[in-house]
Design a protein around this motif. Structure first.
Motif, PDB file in Angstrom:
ATOM      1  N   ILE A   1      12.361 126.382  20.318  1.00 40.03           N
ATOM      2  CA  ILE A   1      12.873 125.465  21.336  1.00 40.03           C
ATOM      3  C   ILE A   1      11.819 125.230  22.415  1.00 40.03           C
ATOM      4  CG2 ILE A   1      14.536 125.284  23.246  1.00 40.03           C
ATOM      5  CD1 ILE A   1      16.617 126.564  21.328  1.00 40.03           C
ATOM      6  N   THR A   2      11.155 126.289  22.841  1.00 39.12           N
ATOM      7  CA  THR A   2      10.203 126.101  23.948  1.00 39.12           C
ATOM      8  C   THR A   2       8.930 125.388  23.488  1.00 39.12           C
ATOM      9  OG1 THR A   2       9.509 128.381  23.615  1.00 39.12           O
ATOM     10  CG2 THR A   2      10.991 127.983  25.452  1.00 39.12           C
ATOM     11  N   THR A   3       8.576 125.520  22.214  1.00 36.76           N
ATOM     12  CA  THR A   3       7.331 124.862  21.759  1.00 36.76           C
ATOM     13  C   THR A   3       7.600 123.583  20.969  1.00 36.76           C
ATOM     14  OG1 THR A   3       7.339 126.127  19.693  1.00 36.76           O
ATOM     15  CG2 THR A   3       6.110 127.081  21.552  1.00 36.76           C
ATOM     16  N   ALA A   4       8.885 123.267  20.723  1.00 41.69           N
ATOM     17  CA  ALA A   4       9.266 122.097  19.893  1.00 41.69           C
ATOM     18  C   ALA A   4       8.526 122.107  18.561  1.00 41.69           C
ATOM     19  CB  ALA A   4       9.030 120.790  20.643  1.00 41.69           C
ATOM     20  N   SER A   5       8.391 123.309  17.976  1.00 39.82           N
ATOM     21  CA  SER A   5       7.782 123.409  16.642  1.00 39.82           C
ATOM     22  C   SER A   5       8.619 124.394  15.819  1.00 39.82           C
ATOM     23  CB  SER A   5       6.337 123.902  16.742  1.00 39.82           C
ATOM     24  OG  SER A   5       6.329 125.211  17.252  1.00 39.82           O
ATOM     25  N   PRO A   6       8.612 124.269  14.481  1.00 39.98           N
ATOM     26  CA  PRO A   6       9.493 125.127  13.662  1.00 39.98           C
ATOM     27  C   PRO A   6       8.926 126.548  13.545  1.00 39.98           C
ATOM     28  CG  PRO A   6       8.222 123.669  12.251  1.00 39.98           C
ATOM     29  CD  PRO A   6       7.842 123.310  13.652  1.00 39.98           C
ATOM     30  N   SER A   7       9.025 127.318  14.634  1.00 37.90           N
ATOM     31  CA  SER A   7       8.348 128.625  14.706  1.00 37.90           C
ATOM     32  C   SER A   7       8.849 129.617  13.661  1.00 37.90           C
ATOM     33  CB  SER A   7       8.543 129.230  16.095  1.00 37.90           C
ATOM     34  OG  SER A   7       8.155 128.314  17.064  1.00 37.90           O
ATOM     35  N   GLY A   8      10.069 129.443  13.173  1.00 38.58           N
ATOM     36  CA  GLY A   8      10.604 130.379  12.191  1.00 38.58           C
ATOM     37  C   GLY A   8      10.120 130.113  10.771  1.00 38.58           C
ATOM     38  N   LEU A   9       9.504 128.948  10.562  1.00 40.48           N
ATOM     39  CA  LEU A   9       9.082 128.578   9.201  1.00 40.48           C
ATOM     40  C   LEU A   9       8.053 129.569   8.660  1.00 40.48           C
ATOM     41  CD1 LEU A   9       9.179 126.578   6.841  1.00 40.48           C
ATOM     42  CD2 LEU A   9       7.538 125.146   8.064  1.00 40.48           C
TER      43      LEU A   9
ATOM     44  N   GLN B   1       3.514 128.744   5.068  1.00 37.94           N
ATOM     45  CA  GLN B   1       2.459 128.478   6.061  1.00 37.94           C
ATOM     46  C   GLN B   1       2.389 126.990   6.420  1.00 37.94           C
ATOM     47  OE1 GLN B   1       0.971 130.964   7.587  1.00 37.94           O
ATOM     48  NE2 GLN B   1       2.278 132.199   6.255  1.00 37.94           N
ATOM     49  N   ALA B   2       3.260 126.162   5.819  1.00 38.41           N
ATOM     50  CA  ALA B   2       3.190 124.707   6.045  1.00 38.41           C
ATOM     51  C   ALA B   2       3.601 124.353   7.479  1.00 38.41           C
ATOM     52  CB  ALA B   2       4.097 123.990   5.047  1.00 38.41           C
ATOM     53  N   ALA B   3       3.227 123.143   7.914  1.00 39.38           N
ATOM     54  CA  ALA B   3       3.536 122.720   9.282  1.00 39.38           C
ATOM     55  C   ALA B   3       5.013 122.317   9.428  1.00 39.38           C
ATOM     56  CB  ALA B   3       2.637 121.547   9.669  1.00 39.38           C
ATOM     57  N   THR B   4       5.613 121.762   8.380  1.00 39.54           N
ATOM     58  CA  THR B   4       7.051 121.452   8.373  1.00 39.54           C
ATOM     59  C   THR B   4       7.619 121.903   7.027  1.00 39.54           C
ATOM     60  OG1 THR B   4       6.898 119.267   7.329  1.00 39.54           O
ATOM     61  CG2 THR B   4       6.663 119.332   9.739  1.00 39.54           C
ATOM     62  N   VAL B   5       8.926 122.114   6.991  1.00 47.53           N
ATOM     63  CA  VAL B   5       9.522 122.597   5.734  1.00 47.53           C
ATOM     64  C   VAL B   5       9.303 121.600   4.606  1.00 47.53           C
ATOM     65  CG1 VAL B   5      11.890 121.682   5.934  1.00 47.53           C
ATOM     66  CG2 VAL B   5      11.526 123.878   4.847  1.00 47.53           C
ATOM     67  N   TYR B   6       9.256 120.296   4.955  1.00 42.08           N
ATOM     68  CA  TYR B   6       9.134 119.271   3.922  1.00 42.08           C
ATOM     69  C   TYR B   6       7.767 119.352   3.240  1.00 42.08           C
ATOM     70  CZ  TYR B   6      12.983 118.015   6.832  1.00 42.08           C
ATOM     71  OH  TYR B   6      14.130 118.094   7.567  1.00 42.08           O
ATOM     72  N   GLU B   7       6.733 119.634   4.049  1.00 42.37           N
ATOM     73  CA  GLU B   7       5.397 119.749   3.465  1.00 42.37           C
ATOM     74  C   GLU B   7       5.276 121.006   2.603  1.00 42.37           C
ATOM     75  OE1 GLU B   7       2.340 119.023   6.648  1.00 42.37           O
ATOM     76  OE2 GLU B   7       4.094 118.168   7.629  1.00 42.37           O
TER      77      GLU B   7
ATOM     78  N   VAL C   1      13.327 125.921  11.481  1.00 44.20           N
ATOM     79  CA  VAL C   1      12.763 125.927  10.127  1.00 44.20           C
ATOM     80  C   VAL C   1      12.127 124.577   9.764  1.00 44.20           C
ATOM     81  CG1 VAL C   1      13.214 126.279   7.660  1.00 44.20           C
ATOM     82  CG2 VAL C   1      14.539 127.546   9.336  1.00 44.20           C
ATOM     83  N   ALA C   2      12.851 123.485  10.031  1.00 48.04           N
ATOM     84  CA  ALA C   2      12.446 122.201   9.428  1.00 48.04           C
ATOM     85  C   ALA C   2      11.243 121.580  10.141  1.00 48.04           C
ATOM     86  CB  ALA C   2      13.619 121.248   9.395  1.00 48.04           C
ATOM     87  N   ASN C   3      11.442 121.195  11.402  1.00 47.68           N
ATOM     88  CA  ASN C   3      10.339 120.486  12.065  1.00 47.68           C
ATOM     89  C   ASN C   3      10.265 120.716  13.575  1.00 47.68           C
ATOM     90  OD1 ASN C   3      12.623 119.200  12.793  1.00 47.68           O
ATOM     91  ND2 ASN C   3      11.911 117.144  12.334  1.00 47.68           N
TER      92      ASN C   3
END
Ligand SMILES: C[S@@+](CC[C@H](N)C(=O)[O-])C[C@H]1O[C@@H](n2cnc3c(N)ncnc32)[C@H](O)[C@@H]1O
Length: 359
Positions: A127-135, A140-146, A315-317
């Protein structure tokens, strides 16, 4: 007799305190009940139903578990109201029967365990970084889709089962709406493994289909649709919709987006809708199939939608969720679309928006 079930907490304050404990102990309740299901304890209680209730000793005879493990899990199950006591013996409750047999419950539980559980520990950072930190717990991908194509098989299976359960349930009703008119061509944006494209071709083999997705997903789709390749017209389009250089392919009368826009932030959705507007011919139609938090007919639907959204964050994005219908309206009109029809309650709580280019 073991007095572990709640029965005397009848004041509003005690009831509220109990509800608060269900949340405080939520992770433990989840894991214990998952093991009641996975170890076959719920199934045994169900099979023995004609004997009304089952003793720990009888369960031990049927399952390779210690009396300690059975007592531990069954007492947690009592607290979670998954099992109930009859004398000293245990029986399944209605909730336990659903945990055992209801497909949505099973799929949600597997998705929560395999995909979300460890990742949820990183929700604050996400939430604080607006990135899927749990992924990073999965890939190691940047988003779950990748990273989808490289997920461990059990994780991928749970992800796909979750994704497919909700969209597949709505496909039949949605296809009746889409094909109630003459349709020559359809572009499936975010087509994933090609389930919707296959569904369409089963009904309209003469249809020209395009499937657009990230390159690795297009690889999956090509493999899963290989049996149709020489009988039907399917074109595969690889691309990252977020790249400023990506344009959606032209020449399709319908653009279809199912459970696609919820993968993106509001700003990104605006850009994607403008790309769809540019690609559609005059008179073409954009169909959006989504679950909207403000168009659920049942409390259980709202609960599932709102509790699923943190998955997108951790997880996702990191920047999307299941939107409300009222979030989408301004995004569509800013991109030059008007909603001509809106169909609710397709499948498990989906809404289909039929959007036309505004005049
Ligand atoms: C939640 S799935 C929905 C799949 C399918 N439409 C359905 O209804 O089941 C989202 C799809 O969007 C694709 N996707 C996500 N980000 C994308 C991007 N930046 N560019 C292209 N496709 C993307 C994913 O690969 C995935 O196939």
């Amino acid at each position: 007799m073991y007095k572990g079930a709640f029965s005397m907490d009848s004041t509003p304050a005690l009831s509220a305190l109990l509800e608060a404990q269900k949340i405080a102990f939520g992770p433990m309740a989840f894991q214990a009940v998952r093991l009641l299901r996975n170890y076959g304890i719920l199934e045994c209680l169900d099979k023995n139903h004609n004997r009304r209730a089952t003793s720990i000793a009888a369960l031990q005879e049927q399952l390779n578990l210690s009396a300690y493990a059975l007592k531990l899990l069954l007492r947690a199950g009592l607290a979670a109201q998954v099992v109930k006591l009859q004398g000293d013996d245990y029986a399944l409750t209605a909730v336990g029967a659903l945990l055992l047999r209801d497909e949505m419950t099973r799929v949600n539980m597997d998705f929560m365990h395999d995909v979300c559980y460890r990742a949820a520990f990183h929700l604050d950072e996400a939430i604080t970084t607006a990135s899927p930190s749990g992924l990073k717990e999965l890939s190691q991908a940047a988003t779950v889709y990748e990273g989808l194509a490289e997920l461990e098989p059990a994780v991928l299976q749970s992800w796909l089962a979750y994704d497919h359960l909700y969209s597949d349930g709505a496909f039949k009703a949605a296809s009746m709406i889409v094909f109630s008119q003459q349709v020559d061509s359809l572009l499936d944006v975010g087509g994933n493994t090609g389930k919707w494209s296959r569904y369409c071709l089963a009904q309209r083999p003469e249809l020209k289909i395009g499937l657009f997705d990230l390159p690795r997903q297009v690889g999956l789709a090509r493999r899963s649709l290989v049996d149709l390749a020489d009988r039907c017209q399917i074109d595969f389009h690889e691309g990252d919709i977020l790249s400023p250089h990506t344009r959606l392919p032209h020449g399709y009368q319908i653009i279809w987006m199912s459970q696609f826009l919820d993968c993106f932030s509001a700003e990104q959705i605006g850009d994607i809708l403008r790309k769809a507007h540019e690609a559609l011919p005059d008179g073409g139609t954009l169909y959006i199939l989504e679950v909207f938090s403000d168009r659920q007919s049942y409390d259980v639907g709202s609960y599932v939608v709102n509790m699923s959204s943190p998955y997108f964050t951790c997880v996702a994005n990191g920047n999307s969720f299941f939107y409300a219908y009222e979030d989408f309206q301004p995004l569509l009109s800013e991109a030059g679309f008007c909603i001509s029809r809106c169909y609710d309650d397709l499948g498990l709580g989906h809404t289909l928006l039929e959007c036309k280019k505004a005049q």
